[in-house]
Design an enzyme around this catalytic site. Structure first.
Site, PDB file in Angstrom:
ATOM      1  N   LYS A   6       2.316  10.887   7.502  1.00 63.07           N
ATOM      2  CA  LYS A   6       1.477  10.599   8.670  1.00 63.07           C
ATOM      3  C   LYS A   6       1.963  11.287   9.954  1.00 63.07           C
ATOM      4  O   LYS A   6       1.680  12.460  10.133  1.00 63.07           O
ATOM      5  CB  LYS A   6       1.286   9.096   8.816  1.00 63.07           C
ATOM      6  N   ASP A  63       9.170   2.831   2.020  1.00 62.95           N
ATOM      7  CA  ASP A  63       7.991   3.621   2.359  1.00 62.95           C
ATOM      8  C   ASP A  63       7.716   3.406   3.844  1.00 62.95           C
ATOM      9  O   ASP A  63       7.186   2.371   4.248  1.00 62.95           O
ATOM     10  CB  ASP A  63       6.800   3.172   1.504  1.00 62.95           C
ATOM     11  N   PHE A  69       0.861  -1.181   0.000  1.00 68.38           N
ATOM     12  CA  PHE A  69       0.000   0.000   0.000  1.00 68.38           C
ATOM     13  C   PHE A  69       0.896   1.229   0.000  1.00 68.38           C
ATOM     14  O   PHE A  69       1.639   1.459   0.945  1.00 68.38           O
ATOM     15  CB  PHE A  69      -0.947   0.059   1.205  1.00 68.38           C
TER      16      PHE A  69
END
Ligand SMILES: *Cc1c(COP(=O)(O)O)cnc(C)c1O
Length: 414
Positions: free
Chosen positions: A251, A222, A137
């Site tokens: 985030k 990531d 993802f």
């Protein structure tokens, strides 16, 4: 119309929220419109790792908002340099390119890898390939969903960008076979978050590092969800004692209040960007930089990495001690766990509904996994309460199935 009705009526249906109307947050607590308090065991996919409404982050946000928020990158601003210097020092890499959301920083990394492939490695024009992992993802742009293995993310959104290959996560041999002279980079999550908190075999990242060195390929991690303390290290790559060539953060970098992301890399990689080759109206604005800088300092000053390590070990120990037929497996590192629910008993979403009724907010992923990832500031007592309630929920489900039988298939209970 009530706020529920308004949201259902006016919002696109791209989410299916649990039936709770949140209105306020404080540390690891969220409150609904009726004043009911919930323990947040989800922390907005790590975006709220600092907890909700952290006073120091709110202070930085407010002071900077009054001073200067968004002047554009057409000019220097007095916070971008200090923020990126701190970020690079913390990661251990040379330079950073600030963006807003995680997906934009992934796009930035893809551009960097391709240009590096052409200009440094010498891959023929427009032929660069990036190898990714099944179950990945990395966000929601058309390029990124194009190499997702989740049909739901892609259906009806093609045609997709070429230049990606996907191999099984955790499989070094498959990765080695996928590398060709046209491979510019491996782009991978050190732990797959949305994929179900999937932890690769020990030595996987070190193996990838070796492959990348041997074949002149960039290793780009990531760490949008895994980074900044979530796994009990500042970054998940530290667990394997390697250095990537580039890392994507987001985030928690926004301290729970703003979207702040960045691609951080070695100079040789970042130097492929020239004026005009990439940009973002909001990326690197002083408001975001002030918040990002404070977010990094708070993690350091409050020992949130150590907290994640200690409380995370406690959480995993407690989860692994649970003896319930409903719970098939527990995976995790730091304050980040995935509890695999036996679908013969309940869906993960059903468990989340039941947790909600008990005052615990969580989020299912991949149908069968309940994610347990509280803000890193959570009090040990609250963590224990949430885990007690999780155990109670599993018991409730096991009892119901024993009494009534499963709604779908008959459970394999003794
Ligand atoms: C959430 C996430 C993204 C995308 O971030 P957004 O801010 O939602 O665009 C990318 N990569 C990983 C690993 C993520 O968890």
């Amino acid at each position: 119309m009530t706020p529920f009705e308004l949201e259902d009526r006016y919002s696109a249906r791209n989410y299916e929220p649990l039936p709770v109307m949140l209105t306020r947050g404080s540390r690891a607590y969220l409150f609904d419109v009726d004043g009911r308090r919930y323990i947040d065991m989800m922390s907005a996919y790590s975006a709220a790792s600092h907890g909700h409404g952290h006073p120091r982050i709110l202070g930085a946000l407010e002071a900077q908002a009054r001073r200067l928020a968004v002047p554009s990158r057409a000019y220097y601003n007095d916070l971008l340099g200090p923020f990126l210097a701190q970020l690079c020092r913390r990661v251990g890499l040379d330079a950073a390119l600030p963006m807003n959301t995680g997906t934009e920083a992934v796009e930035t990394a893809i551009k960097a890898a391709r240009r590096w492939g052409y200009r440094v490695k010498g891959i023929p024009r427009d032929q660069a390939e990036i190898v990714v992992a099944d179950g990945n993802f990395h966000g929601r742009t058309t390029t990124i969903v194009g190499f997702s293995s989740e049909p739901e993310y892609k259906d009806g959104f093609g045609p997709f960008a070429p230049g990606f290959r996907s191999v099984p996560f955790g499989d070094l041999l498959a990765m080695e076979r996928a590398i060709t002279p046209k491979t510019a980079a491996i782009l991978i999550e050190p732990i797959q978050g949305e994929g179900g908190i999937i932890i690769p075999p020990a030595g996987y990242l070190a193996g990838l590092r070796k492959l990348c060195d041997a074949h002149d390929v960039l290793l780009i991690l990531d760490e949008v969800q895994s980074g900044l303390g979530r796994t009990g290290d500042w970054f998940a790559f530290q667990h394997d004692r390697i250095m990537p060539d580039g890392i994507i953060l987001g985030k928690a970098l926004g301290g729970g209040v703003l979207p702040v992301s960045a691609f951080v890399a070695r100079a040789e990689v970042m130097d492929v960007f020239t004026p005009g080759s990439h940009g973002s109206t909001f990326g690197g604005n002083p408001l975001a930089a002030a918040v990002g800088l404070e977010a990094l300092k708070v993690i350091e000053d409050e020992g949130l990495v150590e907290r994640s390590r200690v409380l995370g070990a406690h959480m995993l120990e407690r989860l692994r001690a649970i003896r319930s037929p409903v719970l098939k497996a527990v995976r995790g590192r730091g304050l980040w766990a995935g509890a695999e629910i036996d679908p013969d008993y309940a869906s993960a979403r059903d468990i989340c509904h039941r947790l909600l009724a008990r005052g615990v907010l969580s989020k299912d992923t991949h149908g069968t996994v309940v994610r347990l990832a509280p803000p890193l500031v959570i009090a040990r007592a609250d963590l224990n309460i949430a885990l007690d309630l999780f155990e109670e929920t599993l018991d409730e489900v096991a009892r119901r199935v024993a009494k009534e039988g499963a709604t779908t298939r008959q459970p394999a209970v003794a």
